[in-house]
Design a protein around this motif. Sequence first.
Motif, mmCIF file in Angstrom:
data_model
loop_
_atom_site.group_PDB
_atom_site.id
_atom_site.type_symbol
_atom_site.label_atom_id
_atom_site.label_comp_id
_atom_site.label_asym_id
_atom_site.label_seq_id
_atom_site.Cartn_x
_atom_site.Cartn_y
_atom_site.Cartn_z
ATOM 1 N N ARG A 37 0.840 -1.195 0.000
ATOM 2 C CA ARG A 37 0.000 0.000 0.000
ATOM 3 C C ARG A 37 0.873 1.243 0.000
ATOM 4 N N VAL A 47 2.405 -4.937 3.033
ATOM 5 C CA VAL A 47 1.351 -5.185 4.010
ATOM 6 C C VAL A 47 1.346 -6.657 4.433
ATOM 7 N N TYR A 59 2.813 -10.695 7.953
ATOM 8 C CA TYR A 59 2.090 -9.430 8.014
ATOM 9 C C TYR A 59 2.968 -8.333 8.593
ATOM 10 N N VAL A 63 -0.713 -4.177 10.720
ATOM 11 C CA VAL A 63 -1.978 -4.793 10.310
ATOM 12 C C VAL A 63 -2.198 -6.171 10.926
ATOM 13 N N ASP A 89 -5.052 3.382 7.672
ATOM 14 C CA ASP A 89 -5.053 2.374 6.624
ATOM 15 C C ASP A 89 -5.395 2.957 5.262
ATOM 16 N N TYR A 93 -3.966 0.389 -2.517
ATOM 17 C CA TYR A 93 -3.520 -0.975 -2.240
ATOM 18 C C TYR A 93 -3.218 -1.698 -3.556
#
Length: 115
Positions: A37, A47, A59, A63, A89, A93
């Motif tokens: 992202r 991400v 991850y 997140v 966030d 993406y």
Amino acid sequence: VQLVESGGGLVQPGGSLRLSCAASGFTFSSYAMSWYRQAPGKERESVTTISSTGRFTNYADAVRGRFTISRDNAKNTVYLQMNSLEPEDTALYYCTGARGSQNYWGQGTQVTVSS
């Protein structure tokens, strides 16, 4: 080769979205797939990644516990389930596929978290 992301949109804080990335033109089941992202004014960041078989995932700390990556090799599709979304966030993406030195990128789907 195509990677086409979908599922982005505007969501309130605490809400959920599910992103999808449909792949074509390469042997999807042989590639690790990732979501990256990029927020406005910031560098692109990783991400999450899922191995080619789906057995392994990792991850980003930001997140972990809120986002879940999965894949369906029969449908050549990778997913990103995003829960408990936060304004931080908000970003474009991107879906990516990687095998060795080969890398493919999608065009991205916008996620905006705002009340």
